[in-house]
Write a protein that holds these residues in place. Structure first.
Motif, PDB file in Angstrom:
ATOM      1  N   VAL A  75      45.837  44.926  56.523  1.00 33.66           N
ATOM      2  CA  VAL A  75      44.652  45.423  57.218  1.00 33.66           C
ATOM      3  C   VAL A  75      43.376  44.957  56.533  1.00 33.66           C
ATOM      4  CG1 VAL A  75      43.421  47.485  57.993  1.00 33.66           C
ATOM      5  CG2 VAL A  75      45.920  47.406  58.104  1.00 33.66           C
ATOM      6  N   HIS A  76      43.348  45.071  55.204  1.00 36.60           N
ATOM      7  CA  HIS A  76      42.128  44.704  54.495  1.00 36.60           C
ATOM      8  C   HIS A  76      42.184  43.300  53.893  1.00 36.60           C
ATOM      9  CE1 HIS A  76      40.184  48.500  55.016  1.00 36.60           C
ATOM     10  NE2 HIS A  76      41.256  49.134  54.589  1.00 36.60           N
ATOM     11  N   ALA A  77      43.392  42.730  53.927  1.00 37.80           N
ATOM     12  CA  ALA A  77      43.584  41.388  53.382  1.00 37.80           C
ATOM     13  C   ALA A  77      43.081  41.278  51.946  1.00 37.80           C
ATOM     14  CB  ALA A  77      42.892  40.327  54.257  1.00 37.80           C
ATOM     15  N   THR A  78      43.085  42.415  51.258  1.00 42.62           N
ATOM     16  CA  THR A  78      42.750  42.372  49.829  1.00 42.62           C
ATOM     17  C   THR A  78      44.062  42.491  49.076  1.00 42.62           C
ATOM     18  OG1 THR A  78      42.457  44.744  49.913  1.00 42.62           O
ATOM     19  CG2 THR A  78      40.450  43.398  49.939  1.00 42.62           C
ATOM     20  N   GLN A  79      44.526  41.378  48.587  1.00 39.87           N
ATOM     21  CA  GLN A  79      45.825  41.399  47.927  1.00 39.87           C
ATOM     22  C   GLN A  79      45.633  41.712  46.456  1.00 39.87           C
ATOM     23  OE1 GLN A  79      47.773  37.780  49.053  1.00 39.87           O
ATOM     24  NE2 GLN A  79      47.827  38.442  51.184  1.00 39.87           N
ATOM     25  N   ILE A  80      45.250  42.976  46.207  1.00 40.99           N
ATOM     26  CA  ILE A  80      44.897  43.325  44.824  1.00 40.99           C
ATOM     27  C   ILE A  80      46.073  43.123  43.876  1.00 40.99           C
ATOM     28  CG2 ILE A  80      43.036  44.945  45.313  1.00 40.99           C
ATOM     29  CD1 ILE A  80      45.247  47.137  44.701  1.00 40.99           C
ATOM     30  N   TYR A  81      47.270  43.306  44.426  1.00 42.92           N
ATOM     31  CA  TYR A  81      48.417  43.201  43.534  1.00 42.92           C
ATOM     32  C   TYR A  81      48.799  41.745  43.276  1.00 42.92           C
ATOM     33  CZ  TYR A  81      49.198  48.163  43.848  1.00 42.92           C
ATOM     34  OH  TYR A  81      49.071  49.510  43.762  1.00 42.92           O
ATOM     35  N   ARG A  82      48.328  40.837  44.162  1.00 41.71           N
ATOM     36  CA  ARG A  82      48.805  39.472  44.037  1.00 41.71           C
ATOM     37  C   ARG A  82      47.994  38.632  43.057  1.00 41.71           C
ATOM     38  NH1 ARG A  82      50.226  40.625  48.996  1.00 41.71           N
ATOM     39  NH2 ARG A  82      52.446  40.952  48.996  1.00 41.71           N
ATOM     40  N   ARG A  83      46.771  39.079  42.795  1.00 32.73           N
ATOM     41  CA  ARG A  83      45.950  38.284  41.889  1.00 32.73           C
ATOM     42  C   ARG A  83      46.490  38.386  40.461  1.00 32.73           C
ATOM     43  NH1 ARG A  83      40.373  39.847  43.259  1.00 32.73           N
ATOM     44  NH2 ARG A  83      41.129  39.172  45.285  1.00 32.73           N
ATOM     45  N   ASP A  84      46.861  39.587  40.110  1.00 31.36           N
ATOM     46  CA  ASP A  84      47.401  39.784  38.767  1.00 31.36           C
ATOM     47  C   ASP A  84      48.600  40.722  38.887  1.00 31.36           C
ATOM     48  OD1 ASP A  84      47.739  39.695  36.127  1.00 31.36           O
ATOM     49  OD2 ASP A  84      45.876  40.702  35.577  1.00 31.36           O
ATOM     50  N   PRO A  85      49.630  40.262  39.599  1.00 29.61           N
ATOM     51  CA  PRO A  85      50.676  41.184  40.046  1.00 29.61           C
ATOM     52  C   PRO A  85      51.361  41.937  38.905  1.00 29.61           C
ATOM     53  CG  PRO A  85      51.300  38.903  40.416  1.00 29.61           C
ATOM     54  CD  PRO A  85      49.906  38.887  39.944  1.00 29.61           C
ATOM     55  N   ARG A  86      51.762  41.202  37.905  1.00 29.19           N
ATOM     56  CA  ARG A  86      52.511  41.820  36.807  1.00 29.19           C
ATOM     57  C   ARG A  86      51.880  43.120  36.324  1.00 29.19           C
ATOM     58  NH1 ARG A  86      57.672  39.875  35.472  1.00 29.19           N
ATOM     59  NH2 ARG A  86      57.769  38.557  37.297  1.00 29.19           N
ATOM     60  N   VAL A  87      50.640  42.981  35.894  1.00 27.19           N
ATOM     61  CA  VAL A  87      49.966  44.106  35.233  1.00 27.19           C
ATOM     62  C   VAL A  87      49.753  45.264  36.196  1.00 27.19           C
ATOM     63  CG1 VAL A  87      47.924  44.814  33.956  1.00 27.19           C
ATOM     64  CG2 VAL A  87      48.833  42.493  33.673  1.00 27.19           C
ATOM     65  N   ARG A  88      49.217  44.940  37.389  1.00 30.77           N
ATOM     66  CA  ARG A  88      48.844  46.020  38.303  1.00 30.77           C
ATOM     67  C   ARG A  88      50.061  46.750  38.861  1.00 30.77           C
ATOM     68  NH1 ARG A  88      43.841  42.926  40.500  1.00 30.77           N
ATOM     69  NH2 ARG A  88      42.268  43.875  39.182  1.00 30.77           N
ATOM     70  N   VAL A  89      51.069  45.998  39.257  1.00 24.90           N
ATOM     71  CA  VAL A  89      52.271  46.642  39.795  1.00 24.90           C
ATOM     72  C   VAL A  89      52.952  47.464  38.709  1.00 24.90           C
ATOM     73  CG1 VAL A  89      54.545  46.233  40.764  1.00 24.90           C
ATOM     74  CG2 VAL A  89      52.617  44.904  41.568  1.00 24.90           C
ATOM     75  N   THR A  90      53.059  46.880  37.525  1.00 21.13           N
ATOM     76  CA  THR A  90      53.672  47.603  36.417  1.00 21.13           C
ATOM     77  C   THR A  90      52.926  48.897  36.141  1.00 21.13           C
ATOM     78  OG1 THR A  90      54.236  45.475  35.468  1.00 21.13           O
ATOM     79  CG2 THR A  90      54.500  47.391  34.047  1.00 21.13           C
ATOM     80  N   LEU A  91      51.608  48.804  36.171  1.00 19.14           N
ATOM     81  CA  LEU A  91      50.784  49.984  35.925  1.00 19.14           C
ATOM     82  C   LEU A  91      51.035  51.059  36.984  1.00 19.14           C
ATOM     83  CD1 LEU A  91      48.755  50.013  33.520  1.00 19.14           C
ATOM     84  CD2 LEU A  91      46.944  50.044  35.244  1.00 19.14           C
ATOM     85  N   THR A  92      51.068  50.636  38.258  1.00 15.22           N
ATOM     86  CA  THR A  92      51.327  51.585  39.343  1.00 15.22           C
ATOM     87  C   THR A  92      52.680  52.268  39.152  1.00 15.22           C
ATOM     88  OG1 THR A  92      50.142  50.077  40.800  1.00 15.22           O
ATOM     89  CG2 THR A  92      51.320  51.876  41.848  1.00 15.22           C
ATOM     90  N   CYS A  93      53.693  51.465  38.815  1.00 12.58           N
ATOM     91  CA  CYS A  93      55.028  52.019  38.638  1.00 12.58           C
ATOM     92  C   CYS A  93      55.069  52.991  37.456  1.00 12.58           C
ATOM     93  CB  CYS A  93      56.058  50.905  38.441  1.00 12.58           C
ATOM     94  SG  CYS A  93      56.376  49.986  39.948  1.00 12.58           S
TER      95      CYS A  93
END
Lengths: 366, 99
Positions: free
Chosen positions: A152-170
């Motif tokens: 919807v927003h086409a902001t792929q926040i997780y894809r720019r720095d996926p490792r760190v952000r996804v890990t943090l969310t988890c």
């Protein structure tokens, strides 16, 4: 403080000899002693139902859940380097579901006989169950939110720095669930239930405010994740409907199925709990038959909720073409491990695409 | 959001999670929900059981099994007879615990 007895004990006629002798001081027998009948509730029906139903369902779910979620975890782990953010959530979801169904055999034994595993395992199994129940709901909300942002927003926040952000969310999700399970470690214990005349894994929680807290649980554990999912997927649907694309319809169908599956599996259980709360509050009149039916209904509907753990692999992973291809490749490798054929390395385009269908299709939709 | 509000919200939610009624964490419901008898004829009594408050049921309950047709009845736990029975019950339990 109340007097405490752990074992069910019975006074028999010999104990009343003394009372019989001294009973010249007549008791107040009430108005119409002979007609006045207030038999206690019989609990056999719901207990006997649980004895047959829960072990059967739980062992089935144990096998299916472990198999399905194990396959998902194996496939995703074999492609660890190429996982998208949704895939990482899927991996965590598979682990959560697998851990939850792992405790089911213990509950099956508990229903069939009684809790024979001691207080330590009661705390661990209860906490593990609840951690993963909440992790499941939160991760589903995360997946929907991740898809919402990227489509919807086409902001792929997780894809720019996926490792760190996804890990943090988890880490946040698991940390929250661990926090929620803290009371399990404190209040759960294997204790003798006088009324059931058996040992069960249960809470030694003060009764005060129990009902208010159960209403809150309904909101935090079910309505909130459901609302997040409904909101995110509704917006995704809106985008998919206006955009073209080959697999658009397939993606729309999947979105609807994913939300429906969560709602269908968990709504009946929460409705039954709502009725139970109404009885506890005195809005509905107490009676033995109703309470026994509520117990049976709770058993059936919570079973439906656990079925959702086995559905997740089907809904999120197995529907993906790429996922199925990779799984066959893994199975082939297992089948003929000695002949090392030319194994195709994942192409560079895979790095950007996801293993799950709705996200994958969304690239076509956008 | 301020830190205090968040801490309270988290505490309430974490308490709420312990109260869920999953059918696996079972406890016996209250057995007596109808009108309670004040007393029964002592000679009719076959056995008596006294139940104390638990997680699922916050009441003391006194259940009498009568000799005739093995019928069961709920006694008002605060009636004179029930109080006598509870006293005996507790004495007997203590005796058995000390043995």
């Amino acid at each position: 403080m109340y007097f405490e007895v752990s074992e069910r004990q019975v006074l028999d006629a010999s104990d009343f000899a003394f009372l019989l002798e001294n009973s010249t001081s007549a008791f107040d027998y009430g108005e119409n002693e002979s007609n006045f009948d207030s038999p206690p509730c019989a609990q056999d029906f719901s207990l006997n139902f649980d004895k047959a139903f829960q072990p059967a369902l739980y062992s089935l779910l144990f096998l299916l859940g472990l198999l399905g979620n194990g396959a998902v975890a194996a496939v995703l782990l074999s492609q660890r380097a190429a996982l998208s953010s949704t895939d990482t959530f899927l991996l965590h979801l598979a682990v959560a579901d697998a851990l939850l169904v792992l405790t089911l055999p213990l509950w099956a034994v508990d229903a069939a006989v009684q809790w024979v595993f001691g207080s330590g395992l009661c705390k661990v199994a209860g906490a593990l169950f609840n951690i993963n129940f909440y992790a499941g709901a939160f991760l589903l909300a995360c997946i929907s939110f991740d898809r919402y942002l990227s489509i919807v927003h086409a902001t792929q926040i997780y894809r720019r720095d996926p490792r760190v952000r996804v890990t943090l969310t988890c880490i946040v999700v698991w940390g929250l669930c661990l926090l929620f399970a803290l009371p399990d470690f404190i209040f759960l214990s294997a204790s003798r239930d006088q009324r059931l005349n058996a040992t069960h894994c249960q809470y030694n929680f003060p009764q005060v405010g129990r009902t208010a807290l159960r209403i809150l649980q309904l909101i935090a554990g079910f309505l909130l994740p459901l609302l997040v999912m409904a909101y995110c997927y509704a917006h995704i649907l809106a985008v998919l409907l206006v955009s073209g694309g080959q697999r658009r319809l397939r993606a729309i169908r999947l979105v609807v199925v994913v939300v429906m599956a969560f709602a269908v599996c968990w709504t009946p259980y929460h409705l039954v709990v709502l009725v139970d709360i109404l009885v506890e509050l005195g809005v509905l009149a107490r009676n033995c038959g109703l309470e026994s039916r509520i117990d049976v209904a709770k058993s059936v509907t919570s079973g439906m909720g656990y079925i959702h753990c086995c559905l997740n692999p089907l809904l999120y992973a197995f529907v993906g073409v790429k996922f199925r291809e990779q799984m066959w490749r893994l199975l082939m490798r297992l089948g003929c491990s000695d002949q090392r054929g030319p194994q195709r390395q994942p192409s560079s385009s895979r790095r950007e695409s996801s293993w799950s269908e709705t996200t994958e299709a969304s690239y076509l939709g956008l | 959001m301020n830190l205090k509000g968040m801490a309270i919200a988290l505490a309430v939610i974490s308490c709420a999670t312990t109260i869920q009624g999953f059918s696996m964490f079972k406890g016996g419901r209250c057995l007596c929900i109808g009108p309670l008898a004040k007393a029964v004829k002592i000679a009719d009594i076959e056995t008596v059981s006294v139940f104390y408050p638990s997680y699922r049921c916050g009441k003391v309950e006194v259940i009498v099994t009568l000799k005739a047709q093995n019928r069961q009845r709920c006694l008002d736990p605060n009636s004179k007879q029930a109080r006598l029975i509870r006293e005996m019950y507790e004495k007997k339990s203590l005796r058995q615990q000390n043995m």
